[in-house]
Design a protein around this motif. Structure first.
Motif, short mmCIF file in Angstrom:
data_model
loop_
_atom_site.label_atom_id
_atom_site.label_comp_id
_atom_site.label_asym_id
_atom_site.label_seq_id
_atom_site.Cartn_x
_atom_site.Cartn_y
_atom_site.Cartn_z
N ARG A 87 0.85 -1.21 0.00
CA ARG A 87 0.00 0.00 0.00
C ARG A 87 0.88 1.26 0.00
O ARG A 87 0.61 2.23 -0.70
CB ARG A 87 -0.95 -0.03 1.20
N GLU A 91 0.49 3.96 -2.90
CA GLU A 91 0.05 5.31 -2.56
C GLU A 91 1.15 6.34 -2.78
O GLU A 91 0.98 7.51 -2.49
CB GLU A 91 -0.44 5.35 -1.11
N LYS A 131 3.93 6.83 -1.25
CA LYS A 131 4.45 7.44 -0.02
C LYS A 131 5.96 7.21 0.01
O LYS A 131 6.46 6.40 0.79
CB LYS A 131 3.78 6.83 1.21
#
Length: 146
Positions: free
Chosen positions: A21, A25, A27
């Protein structure tokens, strides 16, 4: 430093959903380390200090850099392509890593019982090349097999 590939590129089956994730995303930090110790027009000097089980999140590396370990320990590094490396790091280990106009994304997690402590020198805009004669090649320090 000795390293062992414990997960092959393209295989995300052993990855935790939170790490996948995090990549999806986007990040991803552009900082090479946790603490910026020095910066000028040519380079940045970073510090990384990881307690046991502490992790430096994914970061985007697109400039050449060198590192030196000031401690001994164990770590894993997950790459955005799925590869995972297990590393045994000795105090004094060092290397020069050339990006060769590519971008790499990976994290670093302390899997040992002691603090991991690194200094890294990031060469901005590949400026190191302009100071070296064309026939000079930079190499990493090879670990001994003792």
């Amino acid at each position: 430093m000795n390293s062992l590939e414990i997960n092959a590129s393209g295989n995300f089956e052993s990855w935790s959903p939170s790490k996948i994730r995090e990549l999806k995303e986007n990040k991803i930090s552009n900082d090479l380390g946790q603490n910026l110790l020095f910066e000028n027009e040519n380079l940045r000097i970073w510090e990384v200090v990881l307690l046991p089980n502490e992790r430096l999140p994914f970061r985007k590396i697109n400039m050449d850099y060198s590192w030196v370990s000031l401690t001994t320990g164990m770590a894993i590094s997950r790459y955005a392509d799925g590869k995972i490396l297990l590393m045994r790091i000795e105090k004094g280990d060092s290397a020069f890593l050339s990006c060769k106009e590519k971008t790499y994304i990976y994290d670093l997690e302390n899997k040992g019982d002691d603090i991991l402590f690194f200094h890294l020198t990031e060469f901005k805009h590949q400026t190191i090349k302009k100071y070296l004669p064309a026939d000079v090649r930079l190499k990493s320090k090879k670990p001994s097999n003792n």
